[in-house]
Write a protein that holds these residues in place. Sequence first.
Motif, PDB file in Angstrom:
ATOM      1  N   GLY A  60      40.202  42.074  43.749  1.00 42.55           N
ATOM      2  CA  GLY A  60      40.952  43.213  43.216  1.00 42.55           C
ATOM      3  C   GLY A  60      42.434  42.984  42.960  1.00 42.55           C
ATOM      4  N   VAL A  61      42.954  41.832  43.347  1.00 39.72           N
ATOM      5  CA  VAL A  61      44.351  41.514  43.048  1.00 39.72           C
ATOM      6  C   VAL A  61      44.418  40.157  42.352  1.00 39.72           C
ATOM      7  CG1 VAL A  61      45.349  42.907  44.915  1.00 39.72           C
ATOM      8  CG2 VAL A  61      44.759  40.515  45.344  1.00 39.72           C
ATOM      9  N   GLY A  62      45.529  39.900  41.700  1.00 43.57           N
ATOM     10  CA  GLY A  62      45.695  38.633  41.017  1.00 43.57           C
ATOM     11  C   GLY A  62      46.556  37.681  41.828  1.00 43.57           C
ATOM     12  N   ILE A  63      46.914  36.576  41.191  1.00 44.96           N
ATOM     13  CA  ILE A  63      47.818  35.620  41.824  1.00 44.96           C
ATOM     14  C   ILE A  63      48.971  35.324  40.875  1.00 44.96           C
ATOM     15  CG2 ILE A  63      45.983  34.515  43.167  1.00 44.96           C
ATOM     16  CD1 ILE A  63      46.467  32.045  41.175  1.00 44.96           C
ATOM     17  N   ILE A  64      50.071  34.882  41.443  1.00 37.95           N
ATOM     18  CA  ILE A  64      51.153  34.291  40.677  1.00 37.95           C
ATOM     19  C   ILE A  64      51.551  32.998  41.400  1.00 37.95           C
ATOM     20  CG2 ILE A  64      52.042  36.384  39.590  1.00 37.95           C
ATOM     21  CD1 ILE A  64      54.148  36.568  41.740  1.00 37.95           C
ATOM     22  N   VAL A  65      51.960  32.023  40.624  1.00 36.63           N
ATOM     23  CA  VAL A  65      52.420  30.760  41.209  1.00 36.63           C
ATOM     24  C   VAL A  65      53.873  30.960  41.636  1.00 36.63           C
ATOM     25  CG1 VAL A  65      52.953  28.339  40.727  1.00 36.63           C
ATOM     26  CG2 VAL A  65      50.828  29.348  39.884  1.00 36.63           C
ATOM     27  N   SER A  66      54.159  30.657  42.895  1.00 38.21           N
ATOM     28  CA  SER A  66      55.514  30.851  43.413  1.00 38.21           C
ATOM     29  C   SER A  66      56.309  29.552  43.486  1.00 38.21           C
ATOM     30  CB  SER A  66      55.470  31.512  44.792  1.00 38.21           C
ATOM     31  OG  SER A  66      54.727  30.718  45.691  1.00 38.21           O
TER      32      SER A  66
END
Length: 142
Positions: A60-66
């Motif tokens: 239900g949530v996405g990811i971002i590259v940090s």
Amino acid sequence: MARIQIELPEQLPFATEITLYGSHMNYGGHLDNALLLTVVSEARVRFFKSLGYTELDVEGVGIIVSDAALQYRSEAFHGEVMVVRMGAADFGSKGCDLLWCMTEQLSQREVARGKTGIVFFDYATRKTAPVPEAFRAQFAIK
């Protein structure tokens, strides 16, 4: 100057094969440093797909590259098949590291290794989100 040293676990649970194209090469005739990350990004998409997720929907949530760190070990050339192994570790409340290692399929020579930090992100609210427990549980030490 100190060089980046990336320690990897003995086992990374996922592996995929990616052939290097001419567009991955630089003027020196080997894998371009910036395009190495495109190969790793493709492996990351396949990693999430193997778990039944997309980068926009992990429980239900996405990811971002940090962040990303990488260490080159040898050259790679047009037409070679890279085996990219990947796993997740170093979990925090909102993210984790995706550890990876890339080797050339035939010779087994290590080309590069690294880690990509990811943060879970709710794209509807534009805010970080806690690591989904079902995702974290898949990488618990057994």
